[in-house]
Design a protein around this motif. Structure first.
Motif, PDB file in Angstrom:
ATOM      1  N   ARG A 117       4.172  21.756  30.481  1.00 43.69           N
ATOM      2  CA  ARG A 117       4.625  21.004  29.673  1.00 43.69           C
ATOM      3  C   ARG A 117       2.664  20.574  29.074  1.00 43.69           C
ATOM      4  N   SER A 118       2.208  20.367  30.911  1.00 39.50           N
ATOM      5  CA  SER A 118       1.427  19.303  30.306  1.00 39.50           C
ATOM      6  C   SER A 118      -0.201  20.484  30.379  1.00 39.50           C
ATOM      7  N   LEU A 119      -0.074  22.180  30.597  1.00 39.64           N
ATOM      8  CA  LEU A 119      -1.466  22.919  29.989  1.00 39.64           C
ATOM      9  C   LEU A 119      -1.185  22.764  28.319  1.00 39.64           C
ATOM     10  N   LEU A 120       0.568  22.779  27.873  1.00 35.76           N
ATOM     11  CA  LEU A 120       0.644  22.847  26.252  1.00 35.76           C
ATOM     12  C   LEU A 120      -0.270  22.043  25.728  1.00 35.76           C
ATOM     13  N   GLU A 121       0.038  20.003  26.683  1.00 38.05           N
ATOM     14  CA  GLU A 121      -0.069  18.738  25.957  1.00 38.05           C
ATOM     15  C   GLU A 121      -1.514  19.271  26.109  1.00 38.05           C
ATOM     16  N   GLN A 122      -1.954  19.747  26.770  1.00 38.39           N
ATOM     17  CA  GLN A 122      -3.865  20.390  26.664  1.00 38.39           C
ATOM     18  C   GLN A 122      -4.131  20.585  25.210  1.00 38.39           C
ATOM     19  N   GLU A 123      -3.332  21.602  25.141  1.00 43.08           N
ATOM     20  CA  GLU A 123      -3.765  22.488  23.424  1.00 43.08           C
ATOM     21  C   GLU A 123      -3.351  21.616  22.419  1.00 43.08           C
ATOM     22  N   GLY A 124      -3.212  20.807  22.697  1.00 45.04           N
ATOM     23  CA  GLY A 124      -3.308  19.968  21.243  1.00 45.04           C
ATOM     24  C   GLY A 124      -1.366  20.369  20.818  1.00 45.04           C
ATOM     25  N   ILE A 125      -0.765  21.316  21.447  1.00 44.02           N
ATOM     26  CA  ILE A 125       0.981  20.851  21.877  1.00 44.02           C
ATOM     27  C   ILE A 125       1.198  19.238  21.584  1.00 44.02           C
ATOM     28  N   VAL A 126       1.945  18.830  20.472  1.00 39.19           N
ATOM     29  CA  VAL A 126       3.244  17.927  20.989  1.00 39.19           C
ATOM     30  C   VAL A 126       4.430  17.906  21.446  1.00 39.19           C
ATOM     31  N   PHE A 127       4.767  16.745  22.255  1.00 38.51           N
ATOM     32  CA  PHE A 127       6.124  17.286  22.971  1.00 38.51           C
ATOM     33  C   PHE A 127       6.895  16.267  21.571  1.00 38.51           C
ATOM     34  N   HIS A 128       8.081  16.755  21.508  1.00 36.13           N
ATOM     35  CA  HIS A 128       8.888  15.310  20.627  1.00 36.13           C
ATOM     36  C   HIS A 128      10.675  15.739  21.803  1.00 36.13           C
ATOM     37  N   GLU A 129      10.405  14.244  22.090  1.00 41.05           N
ATOM     38  CA  GLU A 129      12.075  15.006  23.316  1.00 41.05           C
ATOM     39  C   GLU A 129      12.271  15.800  23.647  1.00 41.05           C
ATOM     40  N   ASP A 130      10.828  16.221  24.289  1.00 43.25           N
ATOM     41  CA  ASP A 130      10.888  17.112  25.300  1.00 43.25           C
ATOM     42  C   ASP A 130      10.848  18.301  24.853  1.00 43.25           C
ATOM     43  N   ARG A 131      10.600  17.960  23.612  1.00 44.89           N
ATOM     44  CA  ARG A 131      11.140  19.758  22.583  1.00 44.89           C
ATOM     45  C   ARG A 131       9.557  19.862  21.925  1.00 44.89           C
ATOM     46  N   VAL A 132       9.142  21.009  21.528  1.00 47.10           N
ATOM     47  CA  VAL A 132       8.468  21.616  20.121  1.00 47.10           C
ATOM     48  C   VAL A 132       8.930  21.544  18.989  1.00 47.10           C
ATOM     49  N   ASP A 133       8.247  21.384  17.991  1.00 46.12           N
ATOM     50  CA  ASP A 133       8.288  21.907  17.397  1.00 46.12           C
ATOM     51  C   ASP A 133       7.944  23.747  16.647  1.00 46.12           C
ATOM     52  N   LEU A 134       8.670  24.414  17.156  1.00 40.59           N
ATOM     53  CA  LEU A 134       8.843  25.439  16.708  1.00 40.59           C
ATOM     54  C   LEU A 134       8.277  26.377  15.555  1.00 40.59           C
ATOM     55  N   ALA A 135       9.094  25.274  14.643  1.00 40.23           N
ATOM     56  CA  ALA A 135       8.903  26.008  13.384  1.00 40.23           C
ATOM     57  C   ALA A 135       7.549  25.413  12.527  1.00 40.23           C
ATOM     58  N   HIS A 136       6.496  24.907  13.211  1.00 35.66           N
ATOM     59  CA  HIS A 136       4.850  24.586  13.629  1.00 35.66           C
ATOM     60  C   HIS A 136       4.779  24.940  14.512  1.00 35.66           C
ATOM     61  N   TYR A 137       4.788  25.631  15.278  1.00 34.24           N
ATOM     62  CA  TYR A 137       3.850  25.874  16.457  1.00 34.24           C
ATOM     63  C   TYR A 137       4.310  27.275  16.909  1.00 34.24           C
ATOM     64  N   ARG A 138       4.769  27.727  16.464  1.00 34.67           N
ATOM     65  CA  ARG A 138       5.123  29.324  16.711  1.00 34.67           C
ATOM     66  C   ARG A 138       4.404  30.063  16.169  1.00 34.67           C
ATOM     67  N   TRP A 139       3.699  31.105  17.153  1.00 28.55           N
ATOM     68  CA  TRP A 139       2.894  32.204  17.261  1.00 28.55           C
ATOM     69  C   TRP A 139       3.179  33.253  16.658  1.00 28.55           C
ATOM     70  N   HIS A 140       3.021  33.796  15.032  1.00 23.73           N
ATOM     71  CA  HIS A 140       3.193  34.811  14.156  1.00 23.73           C
ATOM     72  C   HIS A 140       1.854  36.388  14.868  1.00 23.73           C
ATOM     73  N   GLY A 144      -2.708  26.641  21.694  1.00 22.65           N
ATOM     74  CA  GLY A 144      -2.007  25.774  20.262  1.00 22.65           C
ATOM     75  C   GLY A 144      -0.684  26.451  20.054  1.00 22.65           C
ATOM     76  N   ARG A 145      -0.591  27.785  20.300  1.00 22.97           N
ATOM     77  CA  ARG A 145       0.677  28.181  19.251  1.00 22.97           C
ATOM     78  C   ARG A 145       1.484  28.463  20.979  1.00 22.97           C
ATOM     79  N   VAL A 146       2.601  28.503  20.519  1.00 21.46           N
ATOM     80  CA  VAL A 146       3.596  28.963  21.282  1.00 21.46           C
ATOM     81  C   VAL A 146       4.464  29.860  21.179  1.00 21.46           C
ATOM     82  N   ALA A 147       5.438  31.147  22.088  1.00 25.52           N
ATOM     83  CA  ALA A 147       6.580  32.041  21.727  1.00 25.52           C
ATOM     84  C   ALA A 147       7.525  31.537  22.278  1.00 25.52           C
TER      85      ALA A 147
END
Length: 114
Positions: free
Chosen positions: A78-101, A17-20
């Motif tokens: 992209r498919s795998l990420l969406e499965q984890e609950g990550i929402v793409f907005h215009e082919d892009r994800v909101d890093l401010a929200h999903y970025r892993w710390h 559910g997070r990305v880097a």
DNA sequence: AGAGTGACATATT
DNA sequence: CAATATGCCACTC
């Protein structure tokens, strides 16, 4: 092995559910400014049978990096990420929200054993 | 050994 | 927004 083993160690820490970003991984791996190596390292990964969550690494623009060499696996990512609950907005994800710390404190690094 | 390449990043035009 | 330019470095001829 190669210098990549450490990159893989970092990527394995990214929770579902997070990305880097590539640059972020590079920095954590003690390879600041060498983001290209991260991309290359992930390219070597066996996407089908690997314990490495390669799909959670995207570029600094919040988009899935694609290349002719990938042969469509970008869509798979992209498919795998969406499965984890990550929402793409215009082919892009909101890093401010999903970025892993990463966990605070010291981080395992080749120069810093224990 | 030298040149080309690339799942990148940042800055500039 | 897209195209360039530059830095980066392991890998492949």
């Amino acid at each position: 092995m190669t210098v990549y083993s450490h990159i893989y160690d970092i990527v394995r820490l990214i929770p579902s559910g997070r990305v880097a970003t590539y640059g972020q991984i590079a920095e954590l791996a003690g390879l600041a400014g060498k983001a290209r190596l991260v991309g290359y390292a992930l390219y070597q990964v066996d996407m089908a049978s690997s314990d490495i969550p390669w799909h959670r690494v995207i570029n600094a623009q919040g988009k899935v990096s694609h290349s002719p060499l990938r042969r469509g696996t970008d869509h798979w990512q992209r498919s795998l990420l969406e499965q984890e609950g990550i929402v793409f907005h215009e082919d892009r994800v909101d890093l401010a929200h999903y970025r892993w710390h990463p966990p605070l404190g010291r981080f395992p690094s080749p120069e810093d054993p224990r």
